[in-house]
Scaffold this active site. Structure first.
Site, PDB file in Angstrom:
ATOM      1  CB  VAL A  99      15.951  13.317  39.714  1.00 32.21           C
ATOM      2  CG1 VAL A  99      14.580  13.230  40.359  1.00 32.21           C
ATOM      3  CG2 VAL A  99      15.838  13.270  38.193  1.00 32.21           C
ATOM      4  CB  CYS A 100      15.347  16.838  44.278  1.00 29.67           C
ATOM      5  SG  CYS A 100      15.328  16.936  46.077  1.00 29.67           S
ATOM      6  CB  ILE A 101      17.658  11.895  46.432  1.00 35.40           C
ATOM      7  CG1 ILE A 101      17.407  10.447  46.846  1.00 35.40           C
ATOM      8  CG2 ILE A 101      18.178  12.720  47.610  1.00 35.40           C
ATOM      9  CD1 ILE A 101      18.670   9.669  47.121  1.00 35.40           C
TER      10      ILE A 101
END
Lengths: 130, 120, 100, 130, 100, 120
Positions: A78-80
């Site tokens: 998941v893109c931080i």
């Protein structure tokens, strides 16, 4: 011949794109292909939020993603940056704000955009949903 | 006019402000450039409006400022759809950054010859 | 512009918004393929949009389950494929470009 | 003459609509009007999510809404159905799932759609943002 | 359709999508007002869209801060108003209808 | 043809599936009806596609089924933009629920004469 796929899901949980990505990923595995990485970006990061709550009788696309990811041990990032902006915190990020909980579903990890672009260039095919 | 070897392509079609999509597109383009993937970017439709210099809004990130840093990040191939400029009455001299104006056939070639392509 | 690197793209259209459709079409030519899915299956209901698609390319597909859920009373106007066929199609083309 | 407004925010935190609603609401109060109720619906429910985290230097529209609501003691309702679907749980809803936390910002409460339609018909003007 | 209940509407347009603009226009006549804001301020940059607006009504407004952030180099083509004026405008009309 | 006394109006302009907006529109319309506000609903643009019967998808709510309950909930004024039907090659006999077909001028009147209006 087996091929590798890098899939990015930018679609929010209640949208067609979230389902397209899941069914496409399942079809890849069913045909013996591999998934280099799943990358959740944009509103797709909400698919990793464990508090989504649907009425009885409605299927949770978020749970279905999780089941798929854990069953097949797929790398699910998941893109931080997108996740923080939207409030999807894992333990570490929550602790940074003095909060003691984890909102990220098991099987998903927070990491950076480099994970996505690298996987796209490694894989035989890169596809975005949403 | 296009990259001789297939490279990533980022297609921007959204107006700059109404949602986080445009910004997340630029951030991923910069990530690709930082990984030395030599990505190209194509602005079309409402996306060309991202190239118009914006006024400052306190507390908000200025998307056009981010785009002005593209060359610094090594993004060398900046394509702009000529027809879209006309739609929004924009002239090339107004745009920051500037780029290569291309027609519809060339837009198509840029896409076909990319290694992988994403649209924001 | 030599043909060496000219491989066809697969465009995936999941919307019937005029602008999205126009952008998608603007980037296509007859070497490319178009897959309609999501609310994009409704493009089949719009004569001008369908004509525009056919003028650009003959390689038109619709995702069968999305067609069935959205237009159950109609036979698909283009080749219906399932997810497995979509996976195969994506391995016979160059970039896959999504328009949601 | 003082008038009453019912405002609905359907816009996600990072969009123009979330800002339009806030600035409009401030202008109402500044001119001596009253706000019957704020109703957060659709992706607007994320404005009530307390874990949204922005980089230094960027203003949090969610915090700005909260400050406005608490300063002026405005009735701020987040649609419960839309919130559950999106994972924005208060204590009670979290407990129902065996979780011990509260994701809803102080100043916001979860309630039903009736709160919105009733406020719209009571107020002199009803406006939706997003 | 007696005039008794015929009060003008204020349409609020925050988009330049063709479809959204078309829907907004379809529901308007010369008794209505239109406020451009958000990315809707870019409608001023499109000659055909602006002409379409002017043909429907002469009561055209743009939200000043949104114009300033999006088109700082241009003078507004229609009456610029601030939030306070928008509040007042909304009290002199019938329904306020938002198109985002 | 319109409500003699101003009532709430719900304007539906979204295709049925791609996002939760359409569904949340219907849910709020039903809430208004349940509060005896006698709301009207206007389908226009892609919104008319919500009136096409949908196939069943396991685990998903069928939006068209929800709409078929409108009359049960006392939603008596269902307006459908005639031009939009033509755009999507739909004939009135196919639609569930059916409603009153109206032209552009009438769409305008329905909006102007509403007490308050929201668009989904």
């Amino acid at each position: 011949m087996a091929a590798s796929f890098s899939l990015c899901i930018k679609a929010a949980p209640q949208t067609a794109g979230a389902l397209h990505g899941l069914e496409f990923a399942k079809a890849c595995i069913a045909q013996g292909h591999t998934i280099t990485r799943l990358f959740f970006y944009g509103d797709g990061v909400y698919l990793g939020l464990k508090t989504l709550t649907l009425p009885q009788g409605e299927a949770s696309i978020s749970q279905q993603w999780q089941a798929f990811i854990t069953t097949h041990s797929i790398d699910a990032v998941v893109c931080i940056a997108a996740a923080l902006r939207r409030g999807v915190l894992d333990c570490t990020e929550a602790a940074r704000q003095g909060l003691e909980f984890n909102l990220l579903r098991e099987g998903f990890v927070l990491s950076g955009l480099g994970q996505w672009v690298a996987a796209n260039s490694e894989a035989d095919q890169a596809i975005t949903f949403g | 006019m296009v990259n001789p070897v297939p490279k990533p392509l980022f297609i921007f079609t959204q107006a700059p402000h109404n949602n986080p999509q445009a910004r997340e597109g630029v951030e991923s383009l910069l990530a690709s450039a930082a990984f030395d993937q030599q990505p190209a970017v194509l602005f079309m439709g409402q996306g060309v409006l991202q190239l118009v210099p914006q006024g400052e809004q306190p507390g908000a990130k200025n998307l056009n400022k981010m785009l002005q840093a593209l060359e610094l990040y090594g993004v060398e191939h900046i394509y702009i759809c000529r027809d879209s400029l006309a739609t929004y009455a924009l002239t090339p001299d107004l745009l920051t950054p500037s780029g290569q104006l291309i027609g519809q056939d060339e837009c198509c070639q840029v896409m076909q010859q990319s290694q992988w392509a994403v649209r924001f | 512009m030599g043909g060496t690197f000219l491989v066809m793209a697969l465009h995936v259209l999941a919307s019937i918004n005029s602008d999205t459709l126009a952008h998608c079409m603007a980037g296509m030519n007859s070497a490319d393929s178009l897959l309609l899915l999501g609310d994009g299956v409704y493009v089949q209901q719009s004569a001008p949009q369908m004509t525009a698609c056919r003028e650009v390319t003959a390689n038109l597909y619709v995702l069968a389950p999305d067609h069935a859920s959205r237009l159950p009373h109609l036979t698909p106007a283009v080749t219906a494929i399932d997810y497995a066929e979509w996976v195969n199609l994506s391995l016979t083309c160059g970039p896959v470009i999504s328009w949601y």
